[in-house]
Design a protein around this motif. Structure first.
Motif, PDB file in Angstrom:
ATOM      1  N   GLU A   1       0.801  -1.230   0.000  1.00 31.14           N
ATOM      2  CA  GLU A   1       0.000   0.000   0.000  1.00 31.14           C
ATOM      3  C   GLU A   1       0.830   1.275   0.000  1.00 31.14           C
ATOM      4  OE1 GLU A   1      -2.443  -0.361   3.466  1.00 31.14           O
ATOM      5  OE2 GLU A   1      -3.874  -1.708   2.475  1.00 31.14           O
ATOM      6  N   GLN A   2       1.977   1.265   0.627  1.00 31.53           N
ATOM      7  CA  GLN A   2       2.749   2.488   0.817  1.00 31.53           C
ATOM      8  C   GLN A   2       3.482   2.918  -0.448  1.00 31.53           C
ATOM      9  OE1 GLN A   2       2.553   4.405   3.602  1.00 31.53           O
ATOM     10  NE2 GLN A   2       1.038   2.862   4.183  1.00 31.53           N
ATOM     11  N   THR A   3       3.513   4.200  -0.664  1.00 32.46           N
ATOM     12  CA  THR A   3       4.334   4.766  -1.740  1.00 32.46           C
ATOM     13  C   THR A   3       5.372   5.684  -1.113  1.00 32.46           C
ATOM     14  OG1 THR A   3       2.655   6.448  -2.116  1.00 32.46           O
ATOM     15  CG2 THR A   3       2.641   4.542  -3.591  1.00 32.46           C
ATOM     16  N   ILE A   4       5.993   5.174  -0.084  1.00 33.01           N
ATOM     17  CA  ILE A   4       7.115   5.818   0.588  1.00 33.01           C
ATOM     18  C   ILE A   4       8.372   5.186   0.002  1.00 33.01           C
ATOM     19  CG2 ILE A   4       8.283   6.146   2.805  1.00 33.01           C
ATOM     20  CD1 ILE A   4       5.523   5.406   4.105  1.00 33.01           C
TER      21      ILE A   4
ATOM     22  N   TRP B   1      12.436   4.394  -5.142  1.00 35.13           N
ATOM     23  CA  TRP B   1      11.093   3.846  -5.259  1.00 35.13           C
ATOM     24  C   TRP B   1      11.202   2.325  -5.237  1.00 35.13           C
ATOM     25  CZ3 TRP B   1       9.428   7.082 -10.116  1.00 35.13           C
ATOM     26  CH2 TRP B   1       9.175   8.397  -9.726  1.00 35.13           C
ATOM     27  N   TYR B   2      10.194   1.675  -4.693  1.00 33.02           N
ATOM     28  CA  TYR B   2      10.212   0.213  -4.608  1.00 33.02           C
ATOM     29  C   TYR B   2       8.831  -0.348  -4.919  1.00 33.02           C
ATOM     30  CZ  TYR B   2       7.370  -0.041  -0.452  1.00 33.02           C
ATOM     31  OH  TYR B   2       6.299   0.041   0.407  1.00 33.02           O
ATOM     32  N   ARG B   3       8.821  -1.634  -5.203  1.00 35.46           N
ATOM     33  CA  ARG B   3       7.606  -2.424  -5.202  1.00 35.46           C
ATOM     34  C   ARG B   3       7.936  -3.708  -4.459  1.00 35.46           C
ATOM     35  NH1 ARG B   3       7.060  -4.554 -11.502  1.00 35.46           N
ATOM     36  NH2 ARG B   3       8.804  -6.031 -11.408  1.00 35.46           N
ATOM     37  N   TYR B   4       6.926  -4.315  -3.859  1.00 31.36           N
ATOM     38  CA  TYR B   4       7.110  -5.552  -3.107  1.00 31.36           C
ATOM     39  C   TYR B   4       6.564  -6.709  -3.943  1.00 31.36           C
ATOM     40  CZ  TYR B   4       6.810  -9.003   0.601  1.00 31.36           C
ATOM     41  OH  TYR B   4       6.951 -10.138   1.345  1.00 31.36           O
ATOM     42  N   ARG B   5       7.414  -7.687  -4.211  1.00 30.17           N
ATOM     43  CA  ARG B   5       7.021  -8.840  -5.016  1.00 30.17           C
ATOM     44  C   ARG B   5       7.636 -10.109  -4.429  1.00 30.17           C
ATOM     45  NH1 ARG B   5       4.279  -5.537  -7.257  1.00 30.17           N
ATOM     46  NH2 ARG B   5       3.959  -5.164  -9.450  1.00 30.17           N
ATOM     47  N   ASP B   6       6.797 -11.083  -4.117  1.00 30.47           N
ATOM     48  CA  ASP B   6       7.271 -12.423  -3.738  1.00 30.47           C
ATOM     49  C   ASP B   6       8.346 -12.396  -2.662  1.00 30.47           C
ATOM     50  OD1 ASP B   6       5.553 -13.521  -5.704  1.00 30.47           O
ATOM     51  OD2 ASP B   6       7.065 -13.149  -7.257  1.00 30.47           O
ATOM     52  N   GLY B   7       8.126 -11.630  -1.614  1.00 31.89           N
ATOM     53  CA  GLY B   7       9.062 -11.601  -0.497  1.00 31.89           C
ATOM     54  C   GLY B   7      10.289 -10.740  -0.708  1.00 31.89           C
ATOM     55  N   ALA B   8      10.317  -9.970  -1.798  1.00 36.30           N
ATOM     56  CA  ALA B   8      11.487  -9.142  -2.099  1.00 36.30           C
ATOM     57  C   ALA B   8      11.055  -7.717  -2.429  1.00 36.30           C
ATOM     58  CB  ALA B   8      12.260  -9.731  -3.273  1.00 36.30           C
ATOM     59  N   LEU B   9      11.974  -6.788  -2.248  1.00 36.77           N
ATOM     60  CA  LEU B   9      11.784  -5.402  -2.648  1.00 36.77           C
ATOM     61  C   LEU B   9      12.477  -5.225  -3.995  1.00 36.77           C
ATOM     62  CD1 LEU B   9      12.745  -3.746   0.741  1.00 36.77           C
ATOM     63  CD2 LEU B   9      10.434  -4.212  -0.107  1.00 36.77           C
TER      64      LEU B   9
END
Length: 148
Positions: A19-22, A41-49
């Motif tokens: 949810e966060q866009t921090i 910037w990051y996204r969270y996918r399958d246990g990883a950033l």
């Protein structure tokens, strides 16, 4: 995430990360042993950033020398809450800027702005930084600071 401790269970932690866009604050060592931190910037996918950056960025050089990282994703406003931890970074080409495009849409809302067009320019060589999270700690001060 191999080891998770703190206020939240895995589901709540993953919800927060989705949810966060921090930006993530990512820390590593320089080749001379100094400390280096930056926000991406990051996204969270399958246990990883997953992050994206220019292929010639200093952080890429540093991570190729030493893949160990620490990170923090935390709110800047009351009530303070977030996730911090450590992991190992892997660098790979960002084919067709797929990760970067997703991040631009996540953080900017679309790819129509001047910044988005500049970042997605065909002239830019991008890489994906994937941080496999080894351990993470969560905190949530909502109870004592008010909030959700």
């Amino acid at each position: 995430m191999d080891r998770l401790t703190g206020d939240w269970d895995r589901d709540r932690t993953e919800q927060f990360l989705d949810e966060q866009t921090i930006p993530v604050r990512l820390a590593t060592r320089t080749p001379r042993g100094g400390l280096w931190m930056l926000s991406l910037w990051y996204r969270y996918r399958d246990g990883a950033l997953e992050c994206a950056t220019g292929a010639n960025a200093k952080i890429v050089e540093y991570l190729r020398e030493n893949a160990d990282v620490a990170f923090e994703i935390s709110t800047n406003d009351v009530p303070y809450r977030g996730v911090r931890g450590a992991g190992t970074a892997d660098i790979a080409p960002d084919e067709d800027k797929a990760v970067l495009r997703d991040l631009v849409e996540r953080y900017l809302g679309d790819t129509d702005s001047q910044l988005a067009r500049s970042l997605l320019s065909p002239d830019r060589d991008e890489v994906r930084i994937r941080v496999d999270v080894d351990r993470a700690y969560t905190w949530d001060f909502s109870d004592r600071m008010g909030g959700e």
